[in-house]
Design an enzyme around this catalytic site. Structure first.
Site, PDB file in Angstrom:
ATOM      1  N   GLY A  51       0.816  -1.201   0.000  1.00 17.63           N
ATOM      2  CA  GLY A  51       0.000   0.000   0.000  1.00 17.63           C
ATOM      3  C   GLY A  51       0.854   1.258   0.000  1.00 17.63           C
ATOM      4  O   GLY A  51       2.013   1.244  -0.431  1.00 17.63           O
ATOM      5  N   CYS A  52       0.301   2.340   0.503  1.00 19.45           N
ATOM      6  CA  CYS A  52       1.003   3.633   0.524  1.00 19.45           C
ATOM      7  C   CYS A  52       2.286   3.553   1.332  1.00 19.45           C
ATOM      8  O   CYS A  52       2.275   3.124   2.482  1.00 19.45           O
ATOM      9  CB  CYS A  52       0.083   4.698   1.115  1.00 19.45           C
ATOM     10  SG  CYS A  52       0.890   6.299   1.332  1.00 19.45           S
ATOM     11  N   PHE A  53       3.392   3.999   0.743  1.00 14.29           N
ATOM     12  CA  PHE A  53       4.664   3.895   1.462  1.00 14.29           C
ATOM     13  C   PHE A  53       4.753   4.808   2.675  1.00 14.29           C
ATOM     14  O   PHE A  53       5.564   4.574   3.560  1.00 14.29           O
ATOM     15  CB  PHE A  53       5.882   4.065   0.548  1.00 14.29           C
ATOM     16  CG  PHE A  53       5.859   5.202  -0.450  1.00 14.29           C
ATOM     17  CD1 PHE A  53       5.171   6.386  -0.225  1.00 14.29           C
ATOM     18  CD2 PHE A  53       6.570   5.068  -1.644  1.00 14.29           C
ATOM     19  CE1 PHE A  53       5.180   7.418  -1.148  1.00 14.29           C
ATOM     20  CE2 PHE A  53       6.598   6.103  -2.575  1.00 14.29           C
ATOM     21  CZ  PHE A  53       5.895   7.281  -2.334  1.00 14.29           C
ATOM     22  N   TRP A  54       3.931   5.839   2.753  1.00 15.40           N
ATOM     23  CA  TRP A  54       3.910   6.679   3.962  1.00 15.40           C
ATOM     24  C   TRP A  54       3.530   5.824   5.169  1.00 15.40           C
ATOM     25  O   TRP A  54       4.082   5.982   6.252  1.00 15.40           O
ATOM     26  CB  TRP A  54       2.898   7.807   3.823  1.00 15.40           C
ATOM     27  CG  TRP A  54       3.208   8.830   2.778  1.00 15.40           C
ATOM     28  CD1 TRP A  54       4.373   8.977   2.078  1.00 15.40           C
ATOM     29  CD2 TRP A  54       2.328   9.859   2.308  1.00 15.40           C
ATOM     30  NE1 TRP A  54       4.268  10.026   1.207  1.00 15.40           N
ATOM     31  CE2 TRP A  54       3.026  10.577   1.321  1.00 15.40           C
ATOM     32  CE3 TRP A  54       1.026  10.216   2.619  1.00 15.40           C
ATOM     33  CZ2 TRP A  54       2.450  11.664   0.647  1.00 15.40           C
ATOM     34  CZ3 TRP A  54       0.449  11.288   1.961  1.00 15.40           C
ATOM     35  CH2 TRP A  54       1.162  12.008   0.989  1.00 15.40           C
ATOM     36  N   CYS A  55       2.562   4.922   4.963  1.00 15.59           N
ATOM     37  CA  CYS A  55       2.103   4.056   6.057  1.00 15.59           C
ATOM     38  C   CYS A  55       3.164   3.030   6.433  1.00 15.59           C
ATOM     39  O   CYS A  55       3.471   2.841   7.612  1.00 15.59           O
ATOM     40  CB  CYS A  55       0.833   3.323   5.644  1.00 15.59           C
ATOM     41  SG  CYS A  55      -0.588   4.362   5.260  1.00 15.59           S
TER      42      CYS A  55
END
Length: 219
Positions: A51-55
């Site tokens: 998923g989102c790499f920020w997470c």
């Protein structure tokens, strides 16, 4: 109607052609020989997409032994991908993280446990509302030992949940570092609406069910 039909046929032709090209490129990547990244100053590197790499960046940085988590792109066929290009889903890459860790403190085995414990393991091509091939789940292995660890854990989890696990298993080839503004995003932008409503809740769900002795006291 006569004008519409040829247009539909042309669209179908190119759509099928593009799918065939994508399949061929994917097969090439999956069947490639894995690249093993050497230790640097006693630190190892591992690569995950979920998923989102920020997470994902924030999740791994909450684990003891992880020194740094870097956002980027991996798993595709396009050289020097950008965030804008990745979001089209045409680069073949997924948003990924490079985990720099101390193998004396945390093992690759545990990092794979972190991976499965921090996502919806059944969701294909995304996590939550982040959907598309650029958000798909991939675990990258650098040698046969890592591959066997991943496959065994994936099989065990599949049997336990009695369902198919969405994560793909790829030989690691190359990691492309994302643009500077993506790095440490959760830490630098705590009031961002996505961070507040998606990243932090996902991090907290992970921390609530992962062994406390393996987590840092402060993140």
């Amino acid at each position: 109607m006569k004008k519409i039909i040829p247009l539909i046929l042309v669209a179908l032709f190119y759509n099928c052609k593009n799918q065939a090209q994508t399949k061929e490129e994917k097969e090439t990547i999956i069947n490639a020989k894995p690249v093993e990244v050497p230790l640097e100053n006693g630190k190892a590197k591992a690569y995950f997409a979920s998923g989102c790499f920020w997470c994902v960046e924030a999740i791994y940085e909450s684990v003891k032994g992880v020194k740094e988590s870097i956002s980027g792109y991996s798993g595709g066929h396009t050289k020097k991908p950008t965030y804008a290009a990745s979001n089209t889903g045409k680069t073949g890459h997924a948003e990924a993280v490079e985990i720099i860790y101390d193998p004396k403190i945390v093992s690759f085995n545990t990092l794979v446990d972190v991976y499965f414990a921090s996502q919806n393991v059944t969701q294909v091509n995304g996590q939550g509302n982040d959907r598309g091939s650029q958000y798909r789940s991939i675990i990258f292995y650098q040698n046969d030992e890592q591959k066997q660890i991943i496959l065994k854990k994936k099989e065990t989890l599949s049997k336990k949940l009695n369902t198919k696990i969405a994560a793909e298993v790829y030989p690691f080839q190359k990691f492309w570092i994302a643009e500077d503004y993506h790095q440490n995003y959760e830490r630098l932008h705590p009031n961002n609406s996505y961070i507040r409503n998606v990243s932090i809740p996902r991090l907290n769900r992970f921390k609530a069910k992962f062994p406390k002795e393996l987590l840092k006291e402060i993140h």
